[in-house]
Motif scaffolding. Structure first.
Motif, PDB file in Angstrom:
ATOM      1  N   GLY A  36      -9.714   1.574  -5.270  1.00  0.00           N
ATOM      2  CA  GLY A  36     -10.507   2.800  -5.314  1.00  0.00           C
ATOM      3  C   GLY A  36      -9.681   4.065  -5.332  1.00  0.00           C
ATOM      4  O   GLY A  36     -10.024   5.038  -6.016  1.00  0.00           O
ATOM      5  N   ASN A  37      -8.568   4.079  -4.595  1.00  0.00           N
ATOM      6  CA  ASN A  37      -7.738   5.283  -4.497  1.00  0.00           C
ATOM      7  C   ASN A  37      -6.603   5.347  -5.506  1.00  0.00           C
ATOM      8  O   ASN A  37      -6.169   6.447  -5.876  1.00  0.00           O
ATOM      9  N   TYR A  38      -6.129   4.185  -5.946  1.00  0.00           N
ATOM     10  CA  TYR A  38      -4.935   4.174  -6.794  1.00  0.00           C
ATOM     11  C   TYR A  38      -5.122   3.412  -8.097  1.00  0.00           C
ATOM     12  O   TYR A  38      -4.163   3.166  -8.827  1.00  0.00           O
ATOM     13  N   ILE A  64     -15.960   1.202  -3.062  1.00  0.00           N
ATOM     14  CA  ILE A  64     -15.284   2.036  -4.052  1.00  0.00           C
ATOM     15  C   ILE A  64     -16.126   3.257  -4.431  1.00  0.00           C
ATOM     16  O   ILE A  64     -15.581   4.332  -4.725  1.00  0.00           O
ATOM     17  N   GLY A 120     -17.917   4.809  -2.372  1.00  0.00           N
ATOM     18  CA  GLY A 120     -17.965   5.702  -1.222  1.00  0.00           C
ATOM     19  C   GLY A 120     -18.850   5.288  -0.069  1.00  0.00           C
ATOM     20  O   GLY A 120     -18.956   6.003   0.928  1.00  0.00           O
ATOM     21  N   LYS A 126       1.111   3.992  -3.247  1.00  0.00           N
ATOM     22  CA  LYS A 126       0.875   5.430  -3.055  1.00  0.00           C
ATOM     23  C   LYS A 126       2.040   6.241  -3.620  1.00  0.00           C
ATOM     24  O   LYS A 126       1.836   7.310  -4.225  1.00  0.00           O
ATOM     25  N   TYR A 147      -1.098   4.625 -13.071  1.00  0.00           N
ATOM     26  CA  TYR A 147      -1.845   4.259 -11.866  1.00  0.00           C
ATOM     27  C   TYR A 147      -0.989   3.346 -10.992  1.00  0.00           C
ATOM     28  O   TYR A 147      -0.230   2.508 -11.485  1.00  0.00           O
ATOM     29  N   GLN A 204     -11.247  -4.071   3.057  1.00  0.00           N
ATOM     30  CA  GLN A 204     -10.979  -2.635   3.110  1.00  0.00           C
ATOM     31  C   GLN A 204      -9.675  -2.273   2.397  1.00  0.00           C
ATOM     32  O   GLN A 204      -9.590  -1.246   1.721  1.00  0.00           O
ATOM     33  N   ARG A 205      -8.667  -3.128   2.519  1.00  0.00           N
ATOM     34  CA  ARG A 205      -7.414  -2.837   1.819  1.00  0.00           C
ATOM     35  C   ARG A 205      -7.607  -2.910   0.303  1.00  0.00           C
ATOM     36  O   ARG A 205      -7.091  -2.073  -0.441  1.00  0.00           O
ATOM     37  N   HIS A 230       1.906   6.158  -7.639  1.00  0.00           N
ATOM     38  CA  HIS A 230       0.655   6.565  -8.279  1.00  0.00           C
ATOM     39  C   HIS A 230       0.807   7.965  -8.879  1.00  0.00           C
ATOM     40  O   HIS A 230       1.118   8.930  -8.177  1.00  0.00           O
ATOM     41  N   ARG A 257      -9.326   0.227  -0.800  1.00  0.00           N
ATOM     42  CA  ARG A 257      -8.422   1.390  -0.825  1.00  0.00           C
ATOM     43  C   ARG A 257      -7.481   1.343  -2.023  1.00  0.00           C
ATOM     44  O   ARG A 257      -7.288   2.349  -2.719  1.00  0.00           O
ATOM     45  N   GLU A 300       0.827  -1.204   0.000  1.00  0.00           N
ATOM     46  CA  GLU A 300       0.000   0.000   0.000  1.00  0.00           C
ATOM     47  C   GLU A 300       0.866   1.261   0.000  1.00  0.00           C
ATOM     48  O   GLU A 300       0.564   2.243  -0.688  1.00  0.00           O
TER      49      GLU A 300
END
Length: 435
Positions: free
Chosen positions: A251-253, A411, A413, A190, A200, A244-245, A193, A248, A186
């Protein structure tokens, strides 16, 4: 004249003895012992085989004349798409047809349904009947994938392990070590990204049902599972941590349209050089190797460890079984013994199909179709892997939709914990309906 007479008498006795021996051999040849069977034990026997359109089937079709010549069996060999195969088999089994005699099956998708309906022939006695078949050569995780209630219901043909693909050049450029844990993954995702420049940090499956297979290793590695015995376990803290991981990371990266991605879209994005980390099945490497991305830029790593260590799936993707209603089970087994024997598995593995025979992963020819860096990753993943990548239920599709829905909601929200509680109730209702 006396000598000639004695010679004739001796010759006559020898002829009688040879004839008697031949008759005895003929009687013994009717027994089940392979050593006393004629060279073509199934002359003029005809069987029907339904196979999926994939590299294994291509290899078997190419070598089929050798099998027919060796055994005398004539094979009606039909190659079908995955959907055609599933639909046609369901119809044939439902009406109790004797045909096909032998067929390919996706164990994790269909095996429990088939076992529940008594559609498959248990194969334990066949598998150990011929020492030369070397049944002990199959990996234990591959065999677990094709075993239900202690019964071996199919034989593995293709395997898959979840691994981590990454861009070697980009990690080296930023001085980032290959992640060994999910926490490290993770952090690294980050760091790399960079969507403004079309890069991505992470890509994986995002389609509601398809994503469950890749989600599974995240859940297992945190100590969670989809089920605990016959109880849904989607709301446990361990399972939630894995979900959840995944939410994240993707969804975030991940790409903004990740929810439309199954494995082809994910692999394509990575192959286009637009993602740094990609996790999916080991078998996908062959598609990446044919892409525009330079081979030397692709790295292969073990799935990272969570709180429970490394627990990637290591499963049987395709197997082969015998119709319980077949009137030609011995001939059908002869076909399976050949198709899953070392020689044919070797031929398929040489073109990149990961087989289930352990010895071939330590054989120079057996590993010749794989990148050098990928071989130890597969070898280390097999013994530590989980033998399933989705819930062990009859209605697999419905279960995958329920679980995948948690990720989709996360994802877009919504609260993952609330989604998991609702999904857990739905999954339990599905489990109870199957009892």
């Amino acid at each position: 004249m006396k000598f000639a007479g004695r010679f004739c008498m001796v010759l006559w006795i020898v002829v009688i003895m040879v004839s008697a021996t031949g008759c005895m051999a003929g009687r013994n040849g009717a027994d089940s012992s392979m050593s006393h069977q004629p060279e073509r034990p199934f002359d003029d026997v005809r069987i029907t085989a339904y196979m999926a359109k994939n590299p294994v089937a291509d290899i078997l079709r190419a070598h089929l004349p050798e099998f027919e010549k060796q055994t005398g069996i004539k094979v009606d060999f039909q190659a079908l798409t995955n959907e055609q195969l599933s639909q046609k088999m369901f119809v044939q089994m439902t009406v109790g047809s004797e045909s096909p005699d032998v067929f390919m099956i996706r164990p994790l998708e269909e095996l429990i349904l088939y076992e529940n309906n008594g559609w498959l022939t248990p194969l334990e006695s066949y598998a150990v009947s011929n020492p030369r078949y070397d049944f002990a050569d199959f990996s234990s995780t591959a065999l677990e994938s094709v075993t239900v209630n202690g019964k071996l219901l199919a034989v593995p043909l293709s395997t898959e392990q979840q691994i981590l693909y990454y861009r070697k050049d980009l990690l080296e450029k930023k001085g980032i070590e290959v992640p060994q844990t999910l926490e490290e993954l993770e952090v690294a995702v980050k760091q790399v990204h960079d969507p403004e420049h079309g890069m991505y940090g992470f890509v994986a499956r995002g389609q509601r049902s398809a994503l469950v297979t890749q989600l599974s290793s995240f859940v297992y590695s945190e100590g969670g599972n989809f089920l605990s015995a016959d109880k849904a376990a989607l709301n446990t803290k361990e399972t939630l941590k894995g979900i959840q991981r995944y939410v994240r990371l993707l969804g975030n990266y991940g790409p903004p349209d990740a929810l439309s991605y199954s494995w082809p879209q994910s692999a394509d994005l990575f192959a286009q050089g637009k993602a740094v980390f990609f996790t999916d099945a080991s078998a996908i490497y062959s598609l990446l190797a044919q892409s525009g991305l330079a081979k030397e830029k692709i790295g292969y790593a073990l799935f990272p460890a969570g709180d429970a260590g490394r627990k990637p799936y290591s499963t049987t993707a395709w197997a082969i079984g015998i119709n319980a209603n077949s009137a030609r089970k011995d001939a059908a087994w002869a076909f399976i013994e050949w198709a899953s024997g070392r020689d044919m598995v070797l031929q398929a593995q040489k073109i990149g199909n990961p087989g289930a025979r352990s010895s071939l992963w330590h054989d120079k020819e057996g590993i010749s179709g794989f990148p050098d860096e990928l071989i130890p990753v597969i070898n280390e993943s097999i013994p530590i892997g989980m033998s399933y990548d989705r819930p062990k239920v009859i209605h697999v599709k419905e279960a995958r939709d329920i679980i995948g829905g948690i990720v989709v909601k996360g994802i877009i929200g919504e609260d993952v914990g609330i989604a998991a509680e609702s999904a857990n109730v739905q999954l339990q209702e599905l489990i109870d309906s199957e009892k």
